[in-house]
Design an enzyme around this catalytic site. Structure first.
Site, PDB file in Angstrom:
ATOM      1  N   LEU A 270      45.861 -16.959 101.628  1.00  0.00           N
ATOM      2  CA  LEU A 270      44.599 -17.688 101.688  1.00  0.00           C
ATOM      3  C   LEU A 270      43.543 -16.766 102.281  1.00  0.00           C
ATOM      4  O   LEU A 270      43.866 -15.876 103.079  1.00  0.00           O
ATOM      5  CB  LEU A 270      44.729 -18.940 102.564  1.00  0.00           C
ATOM      6  CG  LEU A 270      45.679 -20.037 102.088  1.00  0.00           C
ATOM      7  CD1 LEU A 270      45.750 -21.156 103.119  1.00  0.00           C
ATOM      8  CD2 LEU A 270      45.253 -20.585 100.742  1.00  0.00           C
ATOM      9  N   ASP A 271      42.288 -16.975 101.892  1.00  0.00           N
ATOM     10  CA  ASP A 271      41.197 -16.200 102.484  1.00  0.00           C
ATOM     11  C   ASP A 271      41.207 -16.370 104.003  1.00  0.00           C
ATOM     12  O   ASP A 271      41.609 -17.416 104.528  1.00  0.00           O
ATOM     13  CB  ASP A 271      39.850 -16.671 101.936  1.00  0.00           C
ATOM     14  CG  ASP A 271      39.718 -16.408 100.444  1.00  0.00           C
ATOM     15  OD1 ASP A 271      40.334 -15.449  99.958  1.00  0.00           O
ATOM     16  OD2 ASP A 271      38.991 -17.180  99.780  1.00  0.00           O
ATOM     17  N   ARG A 272      40.751 -15.351 104.704  1.00  0.00           N
ATOM     18  CA  ARG A 272      40.801 -15.372 106.166  1.00  0.00           C
ATOM     19  C   ARG A 272      40.162 -16.634 106.750  1.00  0.00           C
ATOM     20  O   ARG A 272      40.703 -17.244 107.674  1.00  0.00           O
ATOM     21  CB  ARG A 272      40.093 -14.128 106.730  1.00  0.00           C
ATOM     22  CG  ARG A 272      40.033 -14.122 108.253  1.00  0.00           C
ATOM     23  CD  ARG A 272      39.506 -12.831 108.820  1.00  0.00           C
ATOM     24  NE  ARG A 272      39.465 -12.906 110.283  1.00  0.00           N
ATOM     25  CZ  ARG A 272      39.350 -11.853 111.067  1.00  0.00           C
ATOM     26  NH1 ARG A 272      39.283 -10.646 110.550  1.00  0.00           N
ATOM     27  NH2 ARG A 272      39.314 -12.003 112.381  1.00  0.00           N
TER      28      ARG A 272
ATOM     29  N   ARG B 225      35.742 -20.849  95.301  1.00  0.00           N
ATOM     30  CA  ARG B 225      34.459 -20.551  95.933  1.00  0.00           C
ATOM     31  C   ARG B 225      33.392 -20.231  94.887  1.00  0.00           C
ATOM     32  O   ARG B 225      32.252 -20.716  94.965  1.00  0.00           O
ATOM     33  CB  ARG B 225      34.634 -19.373  96.901  1.00  0.00           C
ATOM     34  CG  ARG B 225      35.591 -19.673  98.036  1.00  0.00           C
ATOM     35  CD  ARG B 225      36.057 -18.425  98.766  1.00  0.00           C
ATOM     36  NE  ARG B 225      34.962 -17.705  99.392  1.00  0.00           N
ATOM     37  CZ  ARG B 225      35.138 -16.629 100.155  1.00  0.00           C
ATOM     38  NH1 ARG B 225      36.362 -16.157 100.368  1.00  0.00           N
ATOM     39  NH2 ARG B 225      34.108 -16.018 100.708  1.00  0.00           N
TER      40      ARG B 225
END
Length: 257
Positions: free
Chosen positions: A52-54, A171
């Site tokens: 997952l993105d940070r 996103r």
């Protein structure tokens, strides 16, 4: 937090602001990555099946790396993940409306610009990867609840189910719908992000995107699993600044979580 612990893999909850792996690009403020946290919590070596993105949070699958057939299990889990379903929750800027002349450009398969009225709908719009190559990308969205036009927050809670796994897919698709995710520094609105950080409890390193549920089919090496990750407290605080959206989303969130 360990959400599920089985014979061949586990599912852990990733907090927002925590990188999945150690990286030289993290910067000077070191944060223990999820991989190390999962190893410590489970007491064994693991491999992350996906990332997952940070700034995002939610379910992450960890295959046990100390098994004799670890490579085969990891491969099976990757295939199950591709065949299964991931449901995300995003907090976004916007009230669930998009000008009808922008629908086709956004790749939205809807007859009107009232996104809240459509239920689940598909966005099918190619996305370029980090090398500039264009790839097909499909996401199904549901605008669960939105603020009214009189509310200064102008925000919505959106559910997303990606059918493909492109770079920053959710996103970028939401930004294409003119509803960028709150806290998104790459595809969002910097002025809106500053406003939410200053006035509405949005943490500095937080992307308001949460993988709330993973459903995987069984494979020859792994069982079927349906695992949910509760909405974390920091997102609940942000949701509390979104007028009646929290109350209007309660039934949906209870069903998902």
């Amino acid at each position: 937090e360990i959400l599920y612990e089985g014979d061949t893999f586990a599912i852990v909850a990733k907090p927002g602001g925590v990188p999945s792996h150690a990286s030289e690009y993290i910067g000077k403020d070191y944060v223990v990555p999820l991989l190390q946290r999962a190893r410590d919590a489970l007491g064994r070596r693991v491999n992350l099946v996906h990332r997952l993105d940070r700034g995002a949070s939610g379910c992450v699958i960890c295959a046990y790396a100390d098994l004799d057939d670890a490579a085969e299990v990891t491969t099976a889990l990757g295939e199950a993940l591709a065949a299964g379903q991931k449901t995300y929750v995003a907090l976004v800027r916007g009230e669930g409306f998009l000008r009808e002349d922008l629908l086709e450009k956004a790749g939205a398969d809807v007859p009107s610009g009232d996104l809240k009225r459509e239920g689940w709908f598909v966005v099918d719009r190619p996305i370029k990867d980090d090398r500039g190559r264009e790839n097909n990308a499909t996401t199904t969205f549901k605008f669960v609840a939105s603020t009214g036009s009189e509310d200064a927050a102008r925000a919505s809670l959106v559910a997303a189910r990606p059918a493909t796994g492109r770079w920053h897919q959710i996103r970028r698709h939401l930004n294409g719908l003119s509803h960028p995710i709150l806290g998104d520094s790459s595809h969002g609105n910097s002025r809106t992000n500053r406003e939410w950080r200053k006035e509405r409890d949005l943490p500095g390193a937080r992307l308001c995107l949460h993988l709330c549920r993973i459903s995987l089919p069984a494979t020859a090496r792994t069982p079927a699993i349906d695992c949910a990750c509760p909405l974390p407290e920091d997102l609940r605080r942000v949701l509390g600044h979104m007028g009646n959206v929290g109350d209007a989303s309660e039934e949906f969130l209870n069903e998902m979580l």
